[in-house]
Design a protein around this motif. Structure first.
Motif, PDB file in Angstrom:
ATOM      1  N   ILE A 180     -17.657 125.972   7.904  1.00 21.64           N
ATOM      2  CA  ILE A 180     -18.586 124.854   7.705  1.00 21.64           C
ATOM      3  C   ILE A 180     -18.495 124.225   6.322  1.00 21.64           C
ATOM      4  CG2 ILE A 180     -20.239 125.646   9.437  1.00 21.64           C
ATOM      5  CD1 ILE A 180     -21.939 126.761   7.116  1.00 21.64           C
ATOM      6  N   ALA A 181     -17.987 124.962   5.318  1.00 23.33           N
ATOM      7  CA  ALA A 181     -17.934 124.400   3.965  1.00 23.33           C
ATOM      8  C   ALA A 181     -16.675 124.873   3.254  1.00 23.33           C
ATOM      9  CB  ALA A 181     -19.172 124.804   3.164  1.00 23.33           C
ATOM     10  N   LEU A 182     -15.950 123.931   2.676  1.00 22.82           N
ATOM     11  CA  LEU A 182     -14.691 124.208   1.989  1.00 22.82           C
ATOM     12  C   LEU A 182     -14.932 124.662   0.557  1.00 22.82           C
ATOM     13  CD1 LEU A 182     -11.568 123.943   1.599  1.00 22.82           C
ATOM     14  CD2 LEU A 182     -11.996 121.539   1.033  1.00 22.82           C
ATOM     15  N   SER A 183     -14.123 125.619   0.115  1.00 21.51           N
ATOM     16  CA  SER A 183     -14.134 126.030  -1.287  1.00 21.51           C
ATOM     17  C   SER A 183     -12.698 126.235  -1.734  1.00 21.51           C
ATOM     18  CB  SER A 183     -14.933 127.323  -1.486  1.00 21.51           C
ATOM     19  OG  SER A 183     -14.892 127.720  -2.851  1.00 21.51           O
ATOM     20  N   ILE A 184     -12.345 125.667  -2.879  1.00 20.62           N
ATOM     21  CA  ILE A 184     -10.997 125.810  -3.419  1.00 20.62           C
ATOM     22  C   ILE A 184     -11.057 126.661  -4.676  1.00 20.62           C
ATOM     23  CG2 ILE A 184      -9.109 124.582  -4.567  1.00 20.62           C
ATOM     24  CD1 ILE A 184      -9.537 122.300  -2.603  1.00 20.62           C
ATOM     25  N   THR A 185     -10.230 127.698  -4.718  1.00 15.02           N
ATOM     26  CA  THR A 185     -10.106 128.530  -5.910  1.00 15.02           C
ATOM     27  C   THR A 185      -8.841 128.100  -6.641  1.00 15.02           C
ATOM     28  OG1 THR A 185     -11.193 130.401  -4.838  1.00 15.02           O
ATOM     29  CG2 THR A 185      -9.890 130.874  -6.798  1.00 15.02           C
ATOM     30  N   SER A 186      -8.997 127.720  -7.886  1.00 10.51           N
ATOM     31  CA  SER A 186      -7.862 127.222  -8.658  1.00 10.51           C
ATOM     32  C   SER A 186      -8.071 127.520 -10.132  1.00 10.51           C
ATOM     33  CB  SER A 186      -7.706 125.708  -8.452  1.00 10.51           C
ATOM     34  OG  SER A 186      -8.842 125.037  -8.991  1.00 10.51           O
ATOM     35  N   LEU A 187      -7.072 127.189 -10.915  1.00  7.61           N
ATOM     36  CA  LEU A 187      -7.198 127.321 -12.364  1.00  7.61           C
ATOM     37  C   LEU A 187      -7.981 126.140 -12.917  1.00  7.61           C
ATOM     38  CD1 LEU A 187      -3.650 128.510 -13.471  1.00  7.61           C
ATOM     39  CD2 LEU A 187      -5.796 129.730 -13.852  1.00  7.61           C
ATOM     40  N   TRP A 188      -8.775 126.414 -13.955  1.00  5.64           N
ATOM     41  CA  TRP A 188      -9.520 125.390 -14.661  1.00  5.64           C
ATOM     42  C   TRP A 188      -9.236 125.524 -16.151  1.00  5.64           C
ATOM     43  CZ3 TRP A 188     -13.243 121.829 -12.717  1.00  5.64           C
ATOM     44  CH2 TRP A 188     -13.374 121.850 -11.323  1.00  5.64           C
ATOM     45  N   ALA A 189      -9.284 124.403 -16.838  1.00  9.18           N
ATOM     46  CA  ALA A 189      -9.045 124.408 -18.284  1.00  9.18           C
ATOM     47  C   ALA A 189     -10.263 123.872 -19.023  1.00  9.18           C
ATOM     48  CB  ALA A 189      -7.821 123.558 -18.625  1.00  9.18           C
ATOM     49  N   ASN A 190     -10.491 124.382 -20.218  1.00  8.28           N
ATOM     50  CA  ASN A 190     -11.487 123.805 -21.108  1.00  8.28           C
ATOM     51  C   ASN A 190     -10.829 122.597 -21.762  1.00  8.28           C
ATOM     52  OD1 ASN A 190     -12.751 123.322 -23.837  1.00  8.28           O
ATOM     53  ND2 ASN A 190     -14.178 124.869 -23.045  1.00  8.28           N
ATOM     54  N   ALA A 191     -11.359 121.416 -21.487  1.00  2.79           N
ATOM     55  CA  ALA A 191     -10.722 120.176 -21.936  1.00  2.79           C
ATOM     56  C   ALA A 191     -10.697 120.046 -23.449  1.00  2.79           C
ATOM     57  CB  ALA A 191     -11.435 118.980 -21.314  1.00  2.79           C
ATOM     58  N   THR A 192     -11.564 120.750 -24.148  1.00  2.00           N
ATOM     59  CA  THR A 192     -11.583 120.706 -25.612  1.00  2.00           C
ATOM     60  C   THR A 192     -10.492 121.591 -26.197  1.00  2.00           C
ATOM     61  OG1 THR A 192     -13.974 120.323 -25.596  1.00  2.00           O
ATOM     62  CG2 THR A 192     -13.001 121.067 -27.668  1.00  2.00           C
ATOM     63  N   LEU A 193     -10.240 122.718 -25.540  1.00  2.00           N
ATOM     64  CA  LEU A 193      -9.280 123.695 -26.058  1.00  2.00           C
ATOM     65  C   LEU A 193      -7.856 123.482 -25.555  1.00  2.00           C
ATOM     66  CD1 LEU A 193     -11.472 126.925 -25.706  1.00  2.00           C
ATOM     67  CD2 LEU A 193     -11.164 125.457 -27.722  1.00  2.00           C
ATOM     68  N   VAL A 194      -7.704 122.806 -24.428  1.00  2.00           N
ATOM     69  CA  VAL A 194      -6.378 122.590 -23.839  1.00  2.00           C
ATOM     70  C   VAL A 194      -6.152 121.090 -23.653  1.00  2.00           C
ATOM     71  CG1 VAL A 194      -4.828 123.100 -21.921  1.00  2.00           C
ATOM     72  CG2 VAL A 194      -6.531 124.794 -22.628  1.00  2.00           C
ATOM     73  N   TRP A 274      -9.849 131.203 -13.802  1.00  6.55           N
ATOM     74  CA  TRP A 274      -9.752 131.057 -12.356  1.00  6.55           C
ATOM     75  C   TRP A 274     -11.170 130.829 -11.837  1.00  6.55           C
ATOM     76  CZ3 TRP A 274      -5.658 130.569  -9.282  1.00  6.55           C
ATOM     77  CH2 TRP A 274      -4.420 131.030  -9.709  1.00  6.55           C
ATOM     78  N   GLY A 275     -11.415 129.719 -11.184  1.00  8.95           N
ATOM     79  CA  GLY A 275     -12.756 129.440 -10.695  1.00  8.95           C
ATOM     80  C   GLY A 275     -12.748 128.645  -9.406  1.00  8.95           C
ATOM     81  N   SER A 276     -13.946 128.400  -8.878  1.00  9.42           N
ATOM     82  CA  SER A 276     -14.081 127.666  -7.619  1.00  9.42           C
ATOM     83  C   SER A 276     -14.365 126.188  -7.872  1.00  9.42           C
ATOM     84  CB  SER A 276     -15.204 128.252  -6.761  1.00  9.42           C
ATOM     85  OG  SER A 276     -16.467 127.909  -7.303  1.00  9.42           O
ATOM     86  N   SER A 277     -13.968 125.371  -6.911  1.00 13.28           N
ATOM     87  CA  SER A 277     -14.165 123.922  -7.038  1.00 13.28           C
ATOM     88  C   SER A 277     -15.643 123.566  -7.100  1.00 13.28           C
ATOM     89  CB  SER A 277     -13.506 123.191  -5.860  1.00 13.28           C
ATOM     90  OG  SER A 277     -14.010 123.682  -4.623  1.00 13.28           O
ATOM     91  N   PRO A 292      -9.880 120.742 -13.555  1.00 13.85           N
ATOM     92  CA  PRO A 292      -9.052 121.616 -12.714  1.00 13.85           C
ATOM     93  C   PRO A 292      -7.564 121.450 -13.023  1.00 13.85           C
ATOM     94  CG  PRO A 292      -9.736 119.698 -11.480  1.00 13.85           C
ATOM     95  CD  PRO A 292     -10.412 119.589 -12.816  1.00 13.85           C
ATOM     96  N   ILE A 293      -6.800 122.497 -12.700  1.00 10.76           N
ATOM     97  CA  ILE A 293      -5.342 122.495 -12.876  1.00 10.76           C
ATOM     98  C   ILE A 293      -4.705 122.774 -11.522  1.00 10.76           C
ATOM     99  CG2 ILE A 293      -3.390 123.572 -14.052  1.00 10.76           C
ATOM    100  CD1 ILE A 293      -5.386 124.598 -16.158  1.00 10.76           C
ATOM    101  N   ASP A 294      -3.682 122.014 -11.189  1.00 10.63           N
ATOM    102  CA  ASP A 294      -2.954 122.222  -9.939  1.00 10.63           C
ATOM    103  C   ASP A 294      -1.600 122.845 -10.278  1.00 10.63           C
ATOM    104  OD1 ASP A 294      -2.107 122.218  -7.365  1.00 10.63           O
ATOM    105  OD2 ASP A 294      -1.874 120.057  -7.173  1.00 10.63           O
ATOM    106  N   ILE A 295      -1.454 124.151 -10.022  1.00 11.25           N
ATOM    107  CA  ILE A 295      -0.198 124.817 -10.351  1.00 11.25           C
ATOM    108  C   ILE A 295       0.812 124.670  -9.219  1.00 11.25           C
ATOM    109  CG2 ILE A 295      -1.294 126.446 -11.927  1.00 11.25           C
ATOM    110  CD1 ILE A 295      -1.167 128.551  -9.713  1.00 11.25           C
TER     111      ILE A 295
END
Length: 389
Positions: A180-194, A274-277, A292-295
């Motif tokens: 019933i509900a989609l969840s994407i697990t992917s890499l995330w970046a801190n936009a200030t640090l990366v 590593w976090g969820s959308s 988010p980062i798409d590897i």
């Protein structure tokens, strides 16, 4: 010779004259000759064509059967849900949208943790006192309920037959479990640090010494996020045990739920996580510096699922509610509520613009994938592999 009297003589003299002046007797009238009045030539007039009545659309057996479900659902008038997904705010938004189409069906939400839900359902079954109609949770959670004979088929739901589903929302061949509900697990970046372009682009990049101790992940003993990552990448031969042995030293572990991962990232405790959308998108909406980062190996797609319990008091109303959740209206409500996208292709992406990514590859988790993740979690495989306690 006798003399004629004078009066008689006069009469005799005048008689011819009088006779000549008398009116003549009229001749009998001849038949009146009439000229026939020309009559208009009779033209063959085609009978006025009666407009055909519009054909009554044929009602399929499936439509007729669903009409019976709708009628029975109105009489039942209620659905009771044991839920983890729908908190107070989410349940209110969902209920308002559902009632716009089905005002006769009440939704009653009972928020329960996974362990409490399982025990409650088993207790009700033993006592024969049935309260809940349905329960949401992970695919393995529903699969376990099904194995114990605590669920039933939802039957044919019209929304599952609609074309915008690139993959079927039905997760098992018997139709007990639906996504019933989609969840994407992917890499995330801190936009200030990366800075853009400096983020890791593959699983291999995560082993670069510059990321040592700088990739946030929840403790493998308390969260199954790492187990899901392990199970899905190894099952697709994108990584192996040796890779995950090397990944361990690169990780910075946080204790708590999966939501604490992106919160730690937003606070700047490390540059990558590593976090969820759903969690990441909410932080972006609140102005947090994350993206988010798409590897190259792709991201992991899983979903919250739902099942109807074996002795549901309101089975028809439950089917109507689950069908609505899978419809365009229902999926739009859930995607908007969670600030993310839907499995359906006709539902907009409600992720904030800066968090929207056209993912190159989404690996959809099957029930087998989820069960493999559960086994890895329960066996504490990654706990041992990474030397965690």
């Amino acid at each position: 010779m006798k003399k004629i009297p004078v009066l008689v003589a006069i009469i005799l003299i005048l008689l011819p004259l009088l006779l000549s002046c008398a009116p003549k007797t009229a001749s009998p009238p001849t038949a009146l000759q009439t000229t026939p009045v020309p009559q208009p030539t009779a033209t063959a007039v085609a009978p006025t064509a009666t407009a055909p009545k519009p054909a009554t659309p044929a009602v399929s057996d499936a439509d007729a059967e669903w009409a019976k479900v709708l009628e029975a659902a109105k009489k039942e008038g209620k659905v009771t849900l044991y839920t983890f997904l729908f908190g107070a705010q989410h349940s209110k938004v969902t209920e308002t949208a559902f009632h716009e189409k089905y005002p006769d069906i009440e939704l009653e939400w009972v928020p329960l943790s996974t362990a409490v839900r399982v025990e409650r359902i088993k207790t009700e079954t033993r006592m024969g006192t049935y309260i809940a109609d349905t329960s949401d949770g992970s695919a393995p959670f529903q699969a376990n309920l099904k194995k114990e004979g605590l669920t039933q088929s939802l039957g044919t739901l019209p929304s599952t037959k609609e074309s915008p589903w690139p993959i079927s929302p039905i997760r098992d061949k018997e139709g007990h479990i639906v996504s019933i509900a989609l969840s994407i697990t992917s890499l995330w970046a801190n936009a200030t640090l990366v800075k853009p372009g400096e983020e890791p682009k593959s699983l291999k990049d995560l082993l670069d010494p510059k990321w040592k101790g700088k990739i946030i992940l929840s403790e493998p003993a308390t969260s199954n996020t790492s187990s899901r990552i392990y199970a899905m990448y190894t099952s697709r031969n994108l990584a192996n045990d040796d890779y995950f042995m090397k990944l361990g030293p690169q990780l910075k572990f946080v204790t708590g739920s999966v939501r604490d991962i992106t919160l730690a990232l937003a606070r700047g405790e490390a540059p990558v996580a590593w976090g969820s959308s759903g969690d990441g998108n909410r932080l972006v909406s609140e102005g947090a510096p994350v993206r988010p980062i798409d590897i190259e190996e792709g991201v992991l797609g899983s979903s919250t699922t739902m099942s109807m319990l074996k002795s549901a008091p309101h089975p028809n109303a439950t089917r109507v509610f689950v069908n609505w959740l899978l419809s365009k209206e229902g999926q739009t409500t859930l995607a908007k509520m969670q600030s993310q996208s839907s499995w359906r292709t006709d539902v907009p992406d409600f992720a904030p613009p800066s968090a929207q990514i056209k993912w190159k590859t989404v690996h959809t988790a099957s029930i087998e994938d989820e069960e493999a993740a559960e086994r890895a979690f329960s066996s504490r495989k990654l706990v041992d592999m990474w030397g965690r306690k």
